[in-house]
Structure formats: structure tokens, C-alpha cells
Scaffold this motif. Structure first.
Motif, PDB file in Angstrom:
ATOM      1  N   LEU A  11       0.829  -1.206   0.000  1.00  0.00           N
ATOM      2  CA  LEU A  11       0.000   0.000   0.000  1.00  0.00           C
ATOM      3  C   LEU A  11       0.868   1.262   0.000  1.00  0.00           C
ATOM      4  O   LEU A  11       0.599   2.220  -0.727  1.00  0.00           O
ATOM      5  N   ALA A  12       1.907   1.234   0.834  1.00  0.00           N
ATOM      6  CA  ALA A  12       2.811   2.383   0.901  1.00  0.00           C
ATOM      7  C   ALA A  12       3.515   2.588  -0.424  1.00  0.00           C
ATOM      8  O   ALA A  12       3.670   3.721  -0.900  1.00  0.00           O
ATOM      9  N   GLY A  13       3.951   1.484  -1.045  1.00  0.00           N
ATOM     10  CA  GLY A  13       4.629   1.595  -2.338  1.00  0.00           C
ATOM     11  C   GLY A  13       3.729   2.153  -3.411  1.00  0.00           C
ATOM     12  O   GLY A  13       4.152   2.990  -4.226  1.00  0.00           O
ATOM     13  N   LEU A  14       2.483   1.713  -3.432  1.00  0.00           N
ATOM     14  CA  LEU A  14       1.542   2.245  -4.423  1.00  0.00           C
ATOM     15  C   LEU A  14       1.278   3.719  -4.180  1.00  0.00           C
ATOM     16  O   LEU A  14       1.052   4.494  -5.126  1.00  0.00           O
ATOM     17  N   GLY A  15       1.315   4.115  -2.899  1.00  0.00           N
ATOM     18  CA  GLY A  15       1.176   5.539  -2.590  1.00  0.00           C
ATOM     19  C   GLY A  15       2.324   6.351  -3.147  1.00  0.00           C
ATOM     20  O   GLY A  15       2.125   7.448  -3.679  1.00  0.00           O
ATOM     21  N   THR A  16       3.555   5.822  -3.057  1.00  0.00           N
ATOM     22  CA  THR A  16       4.709   6.543  -3.606  1.00  0.00           C
ATOM     23  C   THR A  16       4.664   6.572  -5.126  1.00  0.00           C
ATOM     24  O   THR A  16       5.092   7.547  -5.753  1.00  0.00           O
ATOM     25  N   VAL A  17       4.152   5.493  -5.746  1.00  0.00           N
ATOM     26  CA  VAL A  17       3.982   5.483  -7.208  1.00  0.00           C
ATOM     27  C   VAL A  17       3.005   6.582  -7.622  1.00  0.00           C
ATOM     28  O   VAL A  17       3.251   7.332  -8.571  1.00  0.00           O
ATOM     29  N   ALA A  18       1.890   6.668  -6.896  1.00  0.00           N
ATOM     30  CA  ALA A  18       0.903   7.712  -7.195  1.00  0.00           C
ATOM     31  C   ALA A  18       1.514   9.100  -7.027  1.00  0.00           C
ATOM     32  O   ALA A  18       1.258  10.009  -7.835  1.00  0.00           O
ATOM     33  N   ALA A  19       2.340   9.270  -5.980  1.00  0.00           N
ATOM     34  CA  ALA A  19       2.995  10.562  -5.770  1.00  0.00           C
ATOM     35  C   ALA A  19       3.929  10.893  -6.930  1.00  0.00           C
ATOM     36  O   ALA A  19       3.985  12.046  -7.382  1.00  0.00           O
ATOM     37  N   GLY A  20       4.663   9.882  -7.413  1.00  0.00           N
ATOM     38  CA  GLY A  20       5.551  10.109  -8.552  1.00  0.00           C
ATOM     39  C   GLY A  20       4.796  10.530  -9.798  1.00  0.00           C
ATOM     40  O   GLY A  20       5.233  11.413 -10.539  1.00  0.00           O
ATOM     41  N   MET A  21       3.655   9.909 -10.026  1.00  0.00           N
ATOM     42  CA  MET A  21       2.867  10.256 -11.207  1.00  0.00           C
ATOM     43  C   MET A  21       2.252  11.655 -11.076  1.00  0.00           C
ATOM     44  O   MET A  21       2.155  12.393 -12.058  1.00  0.00           O
ATOM     45  N   VAL A  22       1.834  11.987  -9.851  1.00  0.00           N
ATOM     46  CA  VAL A  22       1.319  13.349  -9.628  1.00  0.00           C
ATOM     47  C   VAL A  22       2.421  14.377  -9.867  1.00  0.00           C
ATOM     48  O   VAL A  22       2.196  15.408 -10.511  1.00  0.00           O
ATOM     49  N   LEU A  23       3.625  14.091  -9.363  1.00  0.00           N
ATOM     50  CA  LEU A  23       4.748  15.007  -9.559  1.00  0.00           C
ATOM     51  C   LEU A  23       5.075  15.163 -11.031  1.00  0.00           C
ATOM     52  O   LEU A  23       5.443  16.252 -11.487  1.00  0.00           O
ATOM     53  N   ASP A  24       4.930  14.075 -11.804  1.00  0.00           N
ATOM     54  CA  ASP A  24       5.180  14.134 -13.238  1.00  0.00           C
ATOM     55  C   ASP A  24       4.183  15.062 -13.939  1.00  0.00           C
ATOM     56  O   ASP A  24       4.519  15.710 -14.933  1.00  0.00           O
ATOM     57  N   VAL A  25       2.962  15.114 -13.402  1.00  0.00           N
ATOM     58  CA  VAL A  25       1.933  15.988 -13.994  1.00  0.00           C
ATOM     59  C   VAL A  25       2.133  17.441 -13.577  1.00  0.00           C
ATOM     60  O   VAL A  25       2.154  18.351 -14.413  1.00  0.00           O
ATOM     61  N   VAL A  26       2.306  17.673 -12.270  1.00  0.00           N
ATOM     62  CA  VAL A  26       2.340  19.043 -11.773  1.00  0.00           C
ATOM     63  C   VAL A  26       3.627  19.769 -12.130  1.00  0.00           C
ATOM     64  O   VAL A  26       3.676  21.007 -12.044  1.00  0.00           O
ATOM     65  N   GLN A  27       4.678  19.036 -12.547  1.00  0.00           N
ATOM     66  CA  GLN A  27       5.913  19.720 -12.920  1.00  0.00           C
ATOM     67  C   GLN A  27       5.705  20.663 -14.100  1.00  0.00           C
ATOM     68  O   GLN A  27       6.529  21.566 -14.322  1.00  0.00           O
TER      69      GLN A  27
END
Length: 412
Positions: A11-27
Motif C-alpha cells: 500500500l505504501a509503495g503504491l502511494g509513492t507510485v501515485a505521488a511520482g505520477m502526480v509530480l510528473d503531472v504538476v511539474q
């Protein structure tokens, strides 16, 4: 034990994956394009999860396992005192993180507009405060619920503290920064009011946290590890910002939260377990006889004790866990990078080196702090998660640089 660790870890890992994808968008948002120093702020703000949430989870897990949360009055006194302390620390660390990003950005660029500095500080303080409050309440519920269900909080609390911590914090940072950016020219006073509002609550948090003995002690002595950890994470942010400035290494943005988050989650579990074991067998300053020998990596992984087995399990989780997370990134196409076989091998090698190093450092650090009479629950996790951020970012940067040098498409 494996099952209790595995589910929260995934669950924690999937949360970090989601954070990475969000960061890829908001950059690509205006504020990230115009005020690139926010990228320096990202690891420091996300690092508050290790500084505050995981430290809170470790302290309360130890208290629950030691029977200090049996009576309702003692339980809620402990919870309220720790939450108030955490809000105070979040406010101060948010301000310091904004100032650190400002200084590092000025050193990197040679200039820093004042309104940009105000935006960095206001967004950092507001993000730290709001994310810390939300995650703190969730964390208390998880620990109390786990204890009632007969699950060891040490195995689930710290990874669940991180499960969506990165995602929540990053979402707050991105949205608040973009919102503040719309005011920066016409209504700059809004940024000042936000900062003053959260800073004005500091006396309240001091008054509440000083009423409980445990949080009162940390109010006076618990600042060194979290401030040092914030500085270390900011250096990692500077490294990330510098790496991202090279278009050939643009793909790193998606994977940085993944490798940093997974490393921090795993080492936090081990640190919390060792600290609980020490608390159950003595008091700070008294090291068990079987642990007085000189430290070596063999002591961390070789043996039949519960902490040896957990270190082995945590290290073995790295490869299958990261493969799942890499596959998830590819499925949703969250980044610029493609996972070629060479990329996967180099990425997994970096992740293994990071986690192996962190587990060894955790074993040494927790016992070293205990020997000196300091509570590892309050000191070790901030250092370890910040070191994980720095080490993960450095290894990932080297991995992408190597991929670019050999012409592998995984670096772009």
C-alpha cells in the motif's frame, strides 16, 4: 510477520507510485515552471513524513506495545500531547524548509525574487500543517485499531503512515503553490496572512504539548534530529532539481518518490521494531549483553532473532516490491521513462544498495542512540528517512546518468 509487513508495504509503495505520477503531472504547472525552487522543497516537505508521521507512529506503537495506552485517560493524554507537538514541529519545519529552499535556490541561480521566497515559505508552512494534521489523526486511528485487532502496530503503523502520506503532502503542496501563485502579483498580502495565521497558533501547540511529560521532554530536546533531517532532505532536493535541469535525465521525476519512499518505509519498520525490543528489555542507556559487541553488517542480517528475520524479510521485499511498482508505473504511463531490461537491472541494483545500507545504518544507529540514553523512537527515524532520501536520489541520479551514457532509452 511477513503478511503484516507485506500488505502495508505494498500500500505504501503504491502511494509513492501515485505521488511520482502526480509530480510528473504538476511539474508542468505554471508555478513549477516559474519557481523551480519548489523542486528543492519537494523532498524536504515529503520528508516530514519521516520526521513527524513515522516518528509519531513509532512512539505510539512502542507505547501501545508497552501497555502505556491501556487506560482511556492515559491514552488520550498521550495522543493529544503528541499531536500538538507534531503540529508545532510541522509549522516550524515547514518554515525552515521554505527558507532552506530559498537559500539553496539563491545559491544555485544567484538571485531570488522576494515574492518567490514568500510563496515558498507560505506554501511550505501551509502544506506541512495541513498534511501533518490529517495524517496524524489517521495514524492515531490506525495504531489504536491495530492494537484492538491483535496486530503489532510496529509492523503496520510506519508503512501505513507513509502509504498515502507522500501523495497527500504532494497534492497539498502543488495545489497550494499554484493557488498562491495566482495571488502573487495582485494580492500578495494573502501569502503573508496565510503564514501569519499558522505561525500564530504556535503558542497554543506549546501550551498543549507541555502538559504531557513525554511530549514535554521532546518539546525541549526533540528538535535536533528533525531539523538535521530536514537539511539533509533539502540537499537531496537540490540534487533532484539539478538532475531534472538536464532534459536527458527528465524521467527521474517519476521514480524519485518511489525509491525514496520504499527505502524510508522499510528502514522505518526495522528501526521501530528494534526500538520496541529495546524498550521491552530495559531502559535507555542499558544495552543487552548480546548486543554489546562491535557492529558489523553480519549482526544485522545473520542470526535467528526476530530483528534478524525482519531485516532479511525487508531486504527480500525490495526486488519483488520494486518490480510491482515499476510495472504499475508502466501500466498507467506515469513517466517519460520506459522500463527496458537494462533500466530494470540498474534501478533494482540502486534500490538494493539503498535498502541494504539503510538497514545496516539503522541497526547501528538505534543501538548507538540507546547506549547514549536517547529514545530511538524520537531520534532514529528522521535521520534514517532523510538519509534514505539523499542516498536514493544520489543512486537514482547515478543510475540515470549511467543509462544515458550507454544510450539506454530508459533515461529519457
Amino acid at each position: 510477520m511477513v503478511l503484516q509487513i507485506l500488505v502495508p508495504f505494498l500500500l505504501a509503495g503504491l502511494g509513492t507510485v501515485a505521488a511520482g505520477m502526480v509530480l510528473d503531472v504538476v511539474q508542468h504547472w505554471d508555478v513549477f515552471q516559474e519557481i523551480t525552487e519548489i523542486f528543492i522543497l519537494v523532498p524536504a516537505v515529503l520528508g516530514l513524513k519521516g520526521n513527524l508521521e513515522m516518528t509519531l507512529a513509532s512512539r505510539l506503537s512502542t507505547a501501545a506495545n508497552a501497555g502505556k495506552m491501556e487506560s482511556s485517560r492515559e491514552k488520550w493524554s498521550l495522543v493529544i500531547g503528541n499531536l500538538a507537538l507534531k503540529q508545532l514541529q510541522a509549522t516550524m519545519l515547514g518554515l525552515l524548509a521554505g527558507l532552506m529552499a530559498t537559500v539553496l535556490g539563491w545559491m544555485l541561480e544567484g538571485q531570488m525574487p522576494f515574492n518567490h521566497a514568500v510563496l515558498l515559505c507560505s506554501a511550505s508552512v501551509a502544506t506541512a500543517f495541513m498534511a501533518s494534521l490529517l495524517q496524524g489523526v489517521i495514524m492515531v486511528g490506525v495504531i489504536i485499531g491495530a492494537k484492538k485487532m491483535g496486530i503489532n502496530p510496529d509492523n503496520v503503523a510506519t508503512p501505513l503512515a507513509a502509504s498515502f502520506g507522500d501523495l497527500i503532502t504532494l497534492a497539498f503542496l502543488a495545489c497550494l503553490s499554484q493557488w498562491f501563485y495566482t495571488f502573487i502579483e495582485l494580492y500578495p498580502y494573502v501569502l503573508y496572512l496565510v503564514g501569519v495565521l499558522f505561525l500564530s497558533l504556535i503558542p497554543l501547540w506549546v501550551a498543549v504539548s507541555s502538559r504531557h511529560p513525554a511530549s514535554s521532554i521532546l518539546l525541549r530536546t526533540g528538535w535536533q534530529p528533525i531539523i538535521t533531517a530536514m537539511v539533509i532532505s533539502s540537499i537531496g532536493g537540490l540534487m533532484l532539481d539539478k538532475t531534472m535541469s538536464d532534459p536527458n535525465l527528465a524521467g527521474i521525476i517519476v521514480y524519485a518518490p518511489v525509491i525514496n519512499g520504499v527505502g524510508g518505509n522499510l528502514v522505518s519498520i526495522q528501526s521501530s521494531r528494534i526500538a520496541t525490543d529495546l524498550h521491552l528489555h530495559g531502559v535507555p542507556g542499558e544495552v543487552p549483553e548480546d548486543r554489546k559487541s562491535c557492529y558489523s553488517p553480519c549482526r544485522t542480517f545473520c542470526g535467528s532473532g526476530a530483528n534478524h528475520r525482519s531485516a532479511q524479510v525487508l531486504l527480500l521485499l525490495v526486488v519483488p516490491g520494486q518490480l510491482i511498482f515499476l510495472h504499475t508505473v508502466n501500466l498507467v504511463k506515469g513517466g517519460h521513462s520506459s522500463s527496458t531490461p537494462v533500466f530494470i537491472v540498474i534501478f533494482l541494483s540502486a534500490a538494493l544498495i539503498q535498502v541494504f545500507s539503510l538497514l545496516c545504518v539503522a541497526d547501528w544507529m538505534v543501538h548507538c542512540l540507546w547506549r547514549r540514553g536517547k529514545d530511538p523512537d524520537s531520534y532514529s527515524i528522521p535521520y534514517l528517512t532523510a538519509l534514505g532520501d539523499l542516498l536514493g536520489t544520489a543512486l537514482l541520479s547515478l543510475a540515470f546518468l549511467l543509462l544515458w551514457c550507454i544510450g539506454d532509452p530508459g533515461s529519457t
